[in-house]
Design a protein around this motif. Structure first.
Motif, PDB file in Angstrom:
ATOM      1  N   VAL A 125       4.055 -94.404  91.847  1.00 60.12           N
ATOM      2  CA  VAL A 125       4.534 -94.422  90.451  1.00 60.12           C
ATOM      3  C   VAL A 125       6.061 -94.290  90.468  1.00 60.12           C
ATOM      4  O   VAL A 125       6.602 -93.318  91.007  1.00 60.12           O
ATOM      5  N   SER A 126       6.728 -95.287  89.885  1.00 60.81           N
ATOM      6  CA  SER A 126       8.199 -95.236  89.815  1.00 60.81           C
ATOM      7  C   SER A 126       8.614 -95.106  88.359  1.00 60.81           C
ATOM      8  O   SER A 126       8.085 -95.814  87.494  1.00 60.81           O
ATOM      9  N   VAL A 127       9.548 -94.197  88.109  1.00 57.88           N
ATOM     10  CA  VAL A 127      10.021 -93.989  86.732  1.00 57.88           C
ATOM     11  C   VAL A 127      11.447 -94.526  86.631  1.00 57.88           C
ATOM     12  O   VAL A 127      12.290 -94.228  87.480  1.00 57.88           O
ATOM     13  N   TYR A 128      11.683 -95.337  85.618  1.00 55.57           N
ATOM     14  CA  TYR A 128      13.019 -95.909  85.395  1.00 55.57           C
ATOM     15  C   TYR A 128      13.539 -95.412  84.049  1.00 55.57           C
ATOM     16  O   TYR A 128      12.990 -95.753  83.002  1.00 55.57           O
ATOM     17  N   PHE A 129      14.591 -94.595  84.090  1.00 58.80           N
ATOM     18  CA  PHE A 129      15.180 -94.082  82.856  1.00 58.80           C
ATOM     19  C   PHE A 129      16.212 -95.079  82.325  1.00 58.80           C
ATOM     20  O   PHE A 129      16.627 -96.004  83.026  1.00 58.80           O
ATOM     21  N   GLU A 130      16.626 -94.821  81.092  1.00 57.06           N
ATOM     22  CA  GLU A 130      17.621 -95.671  80.409  1.00 57.06           C
ATOM     23  C   GLU A 130      17.255 -97.148  80.536  1.00 57.06           C
ATOM     24  O   GLU A 130      18.089 -97.988  80.839  1.00 57.06           O
ATOM     25  N   SER A 131      15.987 -97.411  80.363  1.00 51.52           N
ATOM     26  CA  SER A 131      15.477 -98.776  80.507  1.00 51.52           C
ATOM     27  C   SER A 131      14.760 -99.206  79.234  1.00 51.52           C
ATOM     28  O   SER A 131      13.537 -99.191  79.157  1.00 51.52           O
ATOM     29  N   ARG A 132      15.528 -99.488  78.223  1.00 50.41           N
ATOM     30  CA  ARG A 132      14.912 -99.983  76.983  1.00 50.41           C
ATOM     31  C   ARG A 132      14.578-101.453  77.175  1.00 50.41           C
ATOM     32  O   ARG A 132      15.463-102.285  77.335  1.00 50.41           O
ATOM     33  N   LEU A 133      13.305-101.782  77.200  1.00 45.44           N
ATOM     34  CA  LEU A 133      12.892-103.140  77.535  1.00 45.44           C
ATOM     35  C   LEU A 133      12.648-103.984  76.293  1.00 45.44           C
ATOM     36  O   LEU A 133      12.090-103.506  75.306  1.00 45.44           O
ATOM     37  N   SER A 134      13.054-105.238  76.395  1.00 45.63           N
ATOM     38  CA  SER A 134      12.730-106.220  75.354  1.00 45.63           C
ATOM     39  C   SER A 134      11.552-107.059  75.853  1.00 45.63           C
ATOM     40  O   SER A 134      11.167-106.972  77.032  1.00 45.63           O
ATOM     41  N   ALA A 135      11.034-107.899  74.981  1.00 46.54           N
ATOM     42  CA  ALA A 135       9.925-108.772  75.388  1.00 46.54           C
ATOM     43  C   ALA A 135      10.361-109.672  76.547  1.00 46.54           C
ATOM     44  O   ALA A 135       9.603-109.899  77.496  1.00 46.54           O
ATOM     45  N   SER A 136      11.601-110.159  76.510  1.00 46.62           N
ATOM     46  CA  SER A 136      12.091-111.021  77.597  1.00 46.62           C
ATOM     47  C   SER A 136      12.125-110.253  78.916  1.00 46.62           C
ATOM     48  O   SER A 136      11.740-110.775  79.960  1.00 46.62           O
ATOM     49  N   ASP A 137      12.591-108.980  78.850  1.00 46.92           N
ATOM     50  CA  ASP A 137      12.610-108.165  80.078  1.00 46.92           C
ATOM     51  C   ASP A 137      11.205-108.069  80.663  1.00 46.92           C
ATOM     52  O   ASP A 137      11.001-108.238  81.861  1.00 46.92           O
ATOM     53  N   VAL A 138      10.254-107.781  79.785  1.00 51.76           N
ATOM     54  CA  VAL A 138       8.876-107.581  80.250  1.00 51.76           C
ATOM     55  C   VAL A 138       8.348-108.865  80.879  1.00 51.76           C
ATOM     56  O   VAL A 138       7.732-108.849  81.949  1.00 51.76           O
ATOM     57  N   LEU A 139       8.634-109.991  80.241  1.00 51.87           N
ATOM     58  CA  LEU A 139       8.160-111.271  80.785  1.00 51.87           C
ATOM     59  C   LEU A 139       8.849-111.575  82.122  1.00 51.87           C
ATOM     60  O   LEU A 139       8.227-112.094  83.050  1.00 51.87           O
ATOM     61  N   ASP A 140      10.107-111.204  82.229  1.00 51.95           N
ATOM     62  CA  ASP A 140      10.828-111.442  83.495  1.00 51.95           C
ATOM     63  C   ASP A 140      10.223-110.634  84.641  1.00 51.95           C
ATOM     64  O   ASP A 140      10.135-111.114  85.766  1.00 51.95           O
ATOM     65  N   PHE A 141       9.812-109.397  84.340  1.00 53.74           N
ATOM     66  CA  PHE A 141       9.247-108.552  85.411  1.00 53.74           C
ATOM     67  C   PHE A 141       7.916-109.103  85.920  1.00 53.74           C
ATOM     68  O   PHE A 141       7.623-109.041  87.103  1.00 53.74           O
TER      69      PHE A 141
END
Ligand code: ADP
Ligand code: SF4
Length: 698
Positions: free
Chosen positions: A458-474
């Motif tokens: 489990v990896s936690v990423y702070f200060e990572s406000r994701l947009s729909a584009s970010d999610v699709l890119d991942f």
């Protein structure tokens, strides 16, 4: 189980203790507690208690068990031992309780002045006549038990003792405490105005209890342990005060095999962490052990092993009684035994569990979402199923829902990425824990953050406000959107289904206040159409900031839903004592320069209230549009490698923290196992129909 992995100072908690003819394997005593399932959900309750047995409790009790149909507390759902047909379900419960060496206890209740008999339609029988004393003010009175009535009652208790023994229980607890049991009604002058040999002097008032304990011993041939559960203190000039409780215990020192002591009313006994600290009953129980050679159990929302050890070492208690701590963590004893203190899931003292009983629903727990789902859904507080066919999951949002989902999926073996917009885990809890009286709520975040930390997958990423584009890119296989909710900036909630004129006055939301903004002086109109804790907590905060608070609510009382968490009286009293002005059954018509115009919700009569600022505690809406944005781009999912996007928790539909934790758990448990939604997602028990079907051939 390695006993040397814990510091030796905790060994005292694992000493066996004798209770009459029985021996408890340790000092962990799960006192009786309701669960909203009771007789309606027998297998759900059985598996809930079995989980506690597995978790290492030395003594495990049923909830309140009605011994006879002439005294029942519908609409509250407890256990029944009305006749022999109730034995099989309770026998299964006793077997589950004893499955790991615990003693099985049954708490027997005849509710007297507390039983309205709405289901059985019998005339209630009480020590003295009078209106039924319940939460619901039923317009029903009880008649007094006459001599024959007392003889009947003794026989009914005897029948219950025999049935309990047949069911396989080790301990009978005669329930008196909390104003709910007839034994206490006999003892207390407040409910015993008799002039015969059962009323008057303490000796007389103690007669029924004495007879019952003797008869219990006789009926069970001395093979069962007999305990009595009494209130430590009843308020009021007629109440069974702590001084009289001590007098009674001294007088009857060795009568029961165990004294089970709990403070006054249920509200007083099961206080929330907002109003009561851990171990709050110590002053009332300290010194009682010296009056008797029999063991003493007491409660106090104990979750700290050091506090438990101190109570035993200082001779306050022999057994550490626990209801809520055993709900939040059924494995509390085992974790202490193994020295795994960091794994303890501490009760936060929110009383959401109590609300399940109060609403006739099945209880849930904020900290332990598997509570009462052990049989219904096959969930376990400590174990999860191994990973399914997919591998990688992205969870967006580190609030209660996202954290619980990450924990479950991490334990299942998925590769989990948790993206959090802020710099801390906990979401709403990380803000609400700083509010007056709510610090214990931080445990929801702390426990989960602590459990996730050692998981390498489990990896936690702070200060990572994701947009729909970010999610699709991942391009994760599965995405859980747990981005939470924010408070509305208008009045729309229950009373107002649409907005009202709102210009020329500064309006703040709970989010603003939690972010440190908002008034710090002057007069503030706080409008509460939420009816849970937030309005009153913010009123306290504003008073602490030096504001004068005009509290407006369409309800007839402050924080009316907190009747279900046993807090309403305490909350209203606190606001009144802080000088908050209450405007009950009132709602704003307009918010404008200089204040608001409010109107009575019954008559419509309006008046103006001057205010420098307004705080609206109304309802919540999804914090951002990530869920809908991703839904709108569904066509892009496949090429991004995304199989599912699921919105969970407050982002899906705002509710108390317990609901979000449950949503996270469910997502984590059901990933790769989810069906179409057509089937019922939990097991339930359907009553068998008795007799031949009637034919209607008229
Ligand atoms: P819940 O009770 O459903 O868990 P909370 O409001 O407590 O919801 O928590 C939601 C969390 O999600 C907050 O910590 C917030 O900072 C975070 N969050 C909100 N939007 C985003 C986003 N787009 N990307 C990452 N994190 C987000
Ligand atoms: Fe404790 Fe709240 Fe769980 Fe009840 S619901 S056991 S008070 S955490």
């Amino acid at each position: 189980m390695p006993k040397d992995s814990r510091p030796s100072r905790y060994d005292v908690l694992f000493e066996p203790v004798r209770i009459g003819p029985k021996l408890a394997k340790n000092r962990f005593f799960q006192v009786p507690h309701c669960n909203g399932g009771g007789y309606r959900d027998p297998s759900a309750v059985v598996e809930m208690r079995r989980t506690k047995a597995e978790g290492g409790w030395g003594v495990i009790f049923t909830e309140q068990t009605e011994i006879h149909h002439t005294s029942e507390i519908t609409p509250f759902i407890e256990q029944r031992l009305w006749d022999d047909r109730d034995i099989p379900a309770l026998a299964r419960m006793a077997e589950a309780m004893k499955s790991h060496g615990a003693l099985a206890g049954i708490q027997m209740a005849y509710s007297g002045i507390n039983g309205p008999n709405l289901y059985s339609r019998e005339v209630p029988r009480a020590v003295s006549p009078g209106p039924i004393l319940t939460f619901t003010a039923d317009p029903v009175q009880a008649r007094a038990l006459d001599r024959d009535g007392i003889r009947d009652l003794r026989r009914w208790y005897r029948n219950a003792f025999r049935r309990a023994q047949d069911a396989g229980f080790d301990i009978v607890c005669l329930y008196g405490a909390h104003g709910f049991g007839i034994l206490q009604h006999f003892l207390s002058r407040a409910t015993n105005q008799r002039s015969d040999e059962y009323g008057g002097s303490l000796d007389n008032r103690a007669r029924f209890v004495t007879e019952m304990i003797d008869e219990a011993r006789e009926e069970t041939k001395g093979e069962m342990a007999i305990s009595i559960r009494m209130s430590l203190h009843e308020d009021g000039p007629l109440g069974f005060s702590n001084a009289e409780v001590r007098e009674f215990i001294e007088m009857k020192a060795d009568l029961p095999d165990l004294w089970d002591l709990a403070q006054g009313t249920w509200d007083a006994c099961s206080g929330t962490s907002r109003f009561k600290d851990e171990g709050a009953q110590e002053a009332l129980v300290r010194g009682i052990k010296a009056l008797t050679s029999k063991p003493v159990v007491g409660v106090g929302r104990f979750t700290s092993p050091d506090a438990m050890v101190r109570q035993v070492r200082e001779g306050v208690l022999d057994f550490i009684g626990a209801a809520r701590p055993s709900i939040a963590d059924p494995f509390l004893p085992q974790k202490i035994e193994q020295g795994r203190f960091e794994d303890i899931r501490e009760c936060i003292g929110c009383n959401i569990c109590v609300s399940g009983d109060m609403t006739g629903a099945i209880s849930r727990c904020t900290q332990n979402p598997t509570f009462m789902e052990e049989w219904r859904k096959g969930w376990h507080p400590e174990r999860v199923a191994p990973r399914g066919k997919s591998k990688r999951v992205l969870i967006v949002g580190g609030g209660p829902a996202g954290l619980e989902a990450a924990l479950v999926l991490g334990k299942r073996g998925y590769e989990v990425a948790l993206a959090e917009a802020g710099t801390a885990l906990g979401g709403r809890v990380s803000r609400e824990r700083a509010l007056p009286g709510l610090s214990a709520w931080g445990r929801v975040a702390d426990y989960r953050a602590g459990q996730i930390a050692p998981l390498p997958n489990v990896s936690v990423y702070f200060e990572s406000r994701l947009s729909a584009s970010d999610v699709l890119d991942f391009g994760f296989q599965h995405v859980a959107v747990a981005t939470g909710a924010v408070w509305r900036r208008d009045v729309v909630a229950r009373h107002h289904l649409g907005p009202i004129p709102q210009t020329g006055v500064q309006v703040f939301t709970p989010d603003d206040l939690m972010a440190g903004q908002g008034p710090s002086g002057g007069t503030v109109l706080l409008y509460d159409d939420d009816h849970f804790y937030m309005g009153s907590v913010l009123a306290e905060l504003l008073v602490a900031r030096g504001c004068r608070v005009e509290f407006v609510t369409p309800a007839a009382k402050v924080a009316e839903w907190t009747e279900n968490t046993l807090e309403q009286r305490l909350i209203q009293s606190r606001l009144m004592s802080l000088g908050v002005t209450l405007h009950l059954s009132q709602a704003p018509q307009t918010l404008g320069p200089g204040g608001a115009r409010i109107a009575c919700t019954y008559t419509g009569n309006g008046r103006d209230i001057a205010a420098d600022a307004v705080v609206l505690v109304t309802s919540r809406i999804a914090a951002d549009s990530l869920g809908p944005d991703l839904a709108a781009r569904r066509a892009d999912w496949a090429s991004a490698g995304i199989a599912s996007v699921t919105v969970i928790g407050d982002a899906d539909a705002p509710a108390p923290i317990a609901w979000a934790v449950y949503a996270g758990r469910r997502y984590g448990e059901e990933l790769d196992a989810r069906d179409t939604g057509d089937a019922l997602p939990f097991r339930r028990e359907i009553a068998e129909l008795l007799g031949a079907p009637e034919t209607h051939n008229s």
